[in-house]
Design an enzyme around this catalytic site. Structure first.
Site, PDB file in Angstrom:
ATOM      1  N   GLU A 127       0.845  -1.191   0.000  1.00  0.00           N
ATOM      2  CA  GLU A 127       0.000   0.000   0.000  1.00  0.00           C
ATOM      3  C   GLU A 127       0.885   1.248   0.000  1.00  0.00           C
ATOM      4  O   GLU A 127       1.757   1.390   0.862  1.00  0.00           O
ATOM      5  CB  GLU A 127      -0.887   0.047   1.241  1.00  0.00           C
ATOM      6  N   CYS A 128       0.660   2.130  -0.957  1.00  0.00           N
ATOM      7  CA  CYS A 128       1.338   3.423  -1.033  1.00  0.00           C
ATOM      8  C   CYS A 128       2.855   3.246  -0.943  1.00  0.00           C
ATOM      9  O   CYS A 128       3.483   2.791  -1.891  1.00  0.00           O
ATOM     10  CB  CYS A 128       0.805   4.373   0.039  1.00  0.00           C
TER      11      CYS A 128
END
Length: 436
Positions: free
Chosen positions: A327-328
């Site tokens: 994530e990210c």
């Protein structure tokens, strides 16, 4: 029966977090059990809340969560004496289009739970106008009740007197006024506050904030303004499918942005979580059946990550046979390369073709609704996921198969689709909840 209160303000940067931490610690020092929540998608503040109260804090979000989920999460406050929900941005700030149960505004949570709002007002550069702002917030939306005001960063006794008189004339209670006090300022960086776990002196800072606020704020009056609250039984829990039975979770200063309620939901569903540190050159647990890399600050540690051969090799070997999701910041590390703010290009793990750069920063911020075009750990094709994106990286290349069709809160399609290659997947948004 717990007493509930929402801490909000006209805008960001006024002092909501500092006041929340100070009140929580001051009441805890008096022997009260305090439970905190964070309204909105900020994933940093809950760790500060936990440091102040000794109890885990979670996010509640009216754009991403339905009322049943919010009721389930706030139910942890049943055994507390005081429950504080810290808001995000200004009291009524949310997105233009309504989400699951609201726009993401703090006011949604205040109205939903029936808790009055304690406003933090910074009257710097103004006097009586501060009362006009407070009165406008009080009257803006039926169903949102104002408890009163704490003034922050008042310049002098004369300045305080002018603002107090105006607020009293408007019928708004003033519970206290805080002079400027540099010793309780929380350090910041580009994604918000420096994380609680990175601050060795965080306990002392919160203690000083509690002492300072207790000296200048009527704690008994604030507590008396809170609403008696009887939590309603939740119709449902989180209804979250864990990404695997045993999850290898990256967790250190570079990988820490994951919502606490997600970890709790995974564990509640029977999953085991095995922590490893890429910065310490650790590989994911070989006995795990999925690996998850949260967001964080890989751009501040890119050289270390690039040099940690055991981590990179272990992750690649893991991805040969089992799913890996980022994530990210975790997504960036799964990519080919990351260019830091100084323009230095660092080789990442190469599980995905993504290449990102911080050399020319551009803010990406907002809620995201993703319809999966390919499966990812815990979710099948067609699943609709609600999350939030906040970073300053620029995409140099994103050549792999798109993971999802991603819309912002207005319904506009965005370019940050996420990626899939083999068993590796990644998204720029942080998962908050699955759409039902």
């Amino acid at each position: 029966m717990p007493a509930g209160l929402v801490i909000s303000a006209p805008a960001s940067g006024v002092g909501k977090t500092t006041l929340t931490l100070a009140l929580a610690r001051a009441w805890r020092n008096r022997g009260l059990h305090v439970q905190c929540f964070k309204s909105g998608p900020d994933y940093i503040d809950p760790a500060f809340h936990a440091a102040a109260t000794g109890r885990a804090s979670v996010n509640v979000d009216s754009w991403a969560m339905d009322r049943g989920t919010i009721a389930h999460l706030v139910g942890r406050g049943t055994d507390a004496d005081v429950v504080l929900a810290e808001g995000s941005m200004g009291l009524f700030d949310g997105v233009a289009a309504r989400g699951v149960s609201g726009t993401g505004a703090t006011a949604d949570i205040a109205e939903m739970l029936g808790w009055p709002v304690l406003l933090v007002i910074d009257p710097s550069g103004q006097a009586q106008t501060a009362a006009a702002i407070a009165a406008g917030l009080r009257d803006y939306r039926a169903g949102v009740r104002l408890a009163g005001v704490v003034l922050n960063r008042v310049a002098s006794p004369r300045h305080e007197d002018l603002v107090r008189r105006a607020l009293n004339d408007a019928g708004i209670a003033v519970f206290g006024a805080l002079p400027r006090h540099a010793e309780i300022s929380l350090p910041k960086r580009h994604l918000g506050l420096v994380q609680a776990e990175e601050q060795a002196e965080i306990g002392k800072l919160i203690d000083e904030a509690a002492r300072f606020v207790a000296e200048h704020v009527d704690l008994d009056a604030v507590l008396g303004s809170a609403a008696s609250w009887s939590p309603q039984p939740a119709a449902n829990g989180m209804n979250v499918t864990p990404p695997g039975q045993r999850i290898a979770l990256a967790r250190d200063a570079a990988f820490s942005f994951i919502y606490p309620h997600m970890l709790e939901a995974w564990r509640a569903a029977g999953a085991e979580i095995s922590i490893f540190s890429p910065l310490a050159d650790e590989a994911p647990d070989a006995s795990a059946d999925v690996c998850w890399l949260p967001g964080g600050y890989p751009e501040l540690h890119a050289g270390t990550i690039a040099a940690n051969a055991r981590f990179r090799g272990g992750l690649r070997a893991f991805a040969d046979t089992r799913p890996v999701h980022g994530e990210c910041g975790g997504y960036m590390v799964l990519g080919t390369a990351l260019t830091d703010a100084d323009g230095i290009r660092h080789e990442m793990t190469g599980l995905l073709g993504l290449e990102t750069s911080f050399a020319k920063r551009r803010m990406h911020l907002g809620y995201r609704l993703a319809a999966l075009a390919a499966p990812m750990p815990g979710h099948q094709i067609g699943a609709r996921l609600r999350g939030h994106e906040f970073h300053y990286s620029t995409i140099v290349a994103q050549p792999d198969t798109p993971l999802a069709v991603v819309h912002d809160a207005t319904g506009a399609v965005i370019a940050e689709t996420g990626s899939r290659r083999g068993l590796a997947t990644g998204t720029f948004f942080h998962l908050i909840a699955e759409d039902r």
